[in-house]
Design a protein around this motif. Structure first.
Motif, PDB file in Angstrom:
ATOM      1  N   GLY A 323     -26.144  85.150   8.103  1.00 57.09           N
ATOM      2  CA  GLY A 323     -27.485  85.729   8.132  1.00 57.09           C
ATOM      3  C   GLY A 323     -27.804  86.375   9.464  1.00 57.09           C
ATOM      4  O   GLY A 323     -28.393  87.475   9.523  1.00 57.09           O
ATOM      5  N   LYS A 326     -25.911  89.675   9.710  1.00 59.25           N
ATOM      6  CA  LYS A 326     -26.523  90.714   8.889  1.00 59.25           C
ATOM      7  C   LYS A 326     -27.819  91.214   9.518  1.00 59.25           C
ATOM      8  O   LYS A 326     -28.094  92.425   9.519  1.00 59.25           O
ATOM      9  N   PHE A 339     -31.550  87.311   4.896  1.00 59.40           N
ATOM     10  CA  PHE A 339     -31.102  86.285   3.958  1.00 59.40           C
ATOM     11  C   PHE A 339     -31.358  86.690   2.509  1.00 59.40           C
ATOM     12  O   PHE A 339     -30.708  86.180   1.594  1.00 59.40           O
ATOM     13  N   LEU A 342     -28.307  87.873   0.697  1.00 51.15           N
ATOM     14  CA  LEU A 342     -27.139  87.595   1.533  1.00 51.15           C
ATOM     15  C   LEU A 342     -25.985  87.050   0.696  1.00 51.15           C
ATOM     16  O   LEU A 342     -26.169  86.158  -0.125  1.00 51.15           O
TER      17      LEU A 342
END
Length: 403
Positions: A323, A326, A339, A342
């Motif tokens: 997370g 990302k 999230f 994800l």
């Protein structure tokens, strides 16, 4: 003031500033993550869980960390108490200045931390709590959940229980949020599959305080065709042993949540129940390369085999690392957004954190119990993908408040 005193003061000030600067550099070089759990109250599950996230932490940092920084986990015990959960969460946020939090075990502590995340606007990954409310009625954009929910686990069992075509069912469960929700969901889903079903007995002892003799006798007196069980931990052990003694399970089918998890099955040894339909984690018989690699690394590090908690702890911190990558940031709003949807790989397969309700699609194994070489095992099991046991999106939308 003498020259000597002035020199000493300058040295003290310089040393103090140096320590502050060093602490600041350390803080900037790590991403501080708070972890809260009931280690003293639930050691059977949570010691392996701690080992799981410790192994993940070591792997992540050995690979260079995340966003150019090492991860640092600061862990606290909440004594299995919702009030203590919030107190230590506040300590982690204010004194330790953690960027985000994860953990939780019992449903009530998980709900307390879910509300805290909403009020404090801090990201929280509920690793273990099973209550549906975490992602439905009490859900918020800052809280995600890794483990399959109560609804998901019950739905997995119902698929098998409905095939039994047993009419008279007895129910036994711990009298708090998880147990109450498990039974409510089991009744609803079984009624949909088998409208003529009857629930002939219901026993709900307080968590951790079961009077196994009276519970098993009450169930036996009702003469059910089958039993649905949601007890776990020490309560499960007492129930199984007393039920074996009284012959409660002879000639009766039992569908049982969590019982196939090594944390709860292993302590029973040769007294483990035979032929129950259970959810669990048969680590000893999962043959995929990813899982074998996980087991090998875990054994090498801890000189023991993984439990379900080990898998959950490992996947929780790996989820956080994914997370953060990302999001490209430790900012709460960016992390919460990252999230949503994800995707990452776990030792038991790929998972996704659903955009609909922040629930991961991590699944569980469903099979029958057996006794082999003097201990309980799962046999004839299948892995049920969590994505296949979800409510329709329209129903989720009705249950979940707008963020």
């Amino acid at each position: 003031m003498t020259i000597r005193i002035r020199i000493r003061i300058k040295h003290v000030v310089a040393a103090t500033l140096g320590l502050v600067a060093a602490a600041s550099v350390l803080a900037q070089s790590t991403i501080k993550i708070g972890e809260i759990n009931s280690y003293k109250a639930q050691p059977a599950f949570l010691e392996p869980y701690r080992h799981g996230w410790e192994m993940a932490l070591e792997e992540i940092n050995a690979a260079g960390g995340v966003l150019g920084k090492k991860l640092e986990v600061i862990s606290r015990d909440d004594n299995g108490n919702p009030g203590d959960s919030v107190r230590v969460a506040e300590e982690l946020a204010t004194r330790e200045q953690v960027t985000l939090m994860f953990g939780g075990f019992l449903s009530n502590t998980g709900l307390a931390l879910t509300d805290y995340a909403k009020q404090r606007k801090i990201f929280f990954l509920a690793a273990e709590p099973l209550t549906d409310k975490i992602v439905w009625q009490n859900g918020n954009k800052y809280t995600y959940r890794l483990r399959p929910s109560t609804y998901m686990l019950v739905a997995m069992l119902v698929d098998e229980a409905a095939k039994l075509k047993k009419k008279r069912w007895a129910l036994v469960y711990p009298n708090y949020e998880y147990g109450q929700s498990a039974v409510a969901t089991f009744k609803k889903l079984m009624k949909e599959r088998q409208p003529d079903i009857e629930f002939v007995a219901e026993q709900a002892p307080p968590l951790g305080k079961i009077d196994a003799g009276s519970v098993t006798q009450a169930l036996a007196d009702a003469k059910p065709d089958a039993i649905f069980n949601a007890l776990f931990g020490a309560d499960l052990g007492k129930f199984v042993r007393d039920g074996n003694t009284r012959g409660l399970f002879e000639g009766r089918e039992v569908a049982s949540l969590l019982t196939g998890e090594p944390e709860y099955l292993d302590p029973l040894k040769a007294e483990a129940p035979a032929n129950w339909i259970v959810t669990g984690y048969p680590w000893y018989a999962i043959e995929t390369p990813e899982h074998k690699k996980f087991v090998e690394a875990y054994r090498k590090k801890f000189n023991t085999y993984p439990r379900n908690g080990s898998l959950v702890g490992y996947a929780a911190l790996m989820s956080i690392a994914a997370g953060l990558k990302k999001a490209g940031s430790t900012d709460t709003e960016k992390l919460a957004a990252a999230f949503s949807g994800l995707k990452l790989d776990t030792p038991v397969g790929p998972i996704t954190y659903r955009t609909q309700d922040n629930q991961s699609t991590l699944g569980a194994y469903v099979g029958r119990t057996a006794v082999k070489d003097g201990k309980g095992v799962m046999s004839n099991f299948i892995y049920v993908d969590g994505a296949t046991v979800q409510l329709p999106d329209a129903e989720v939308k009705k249950l979940r408040p707008a963020n």
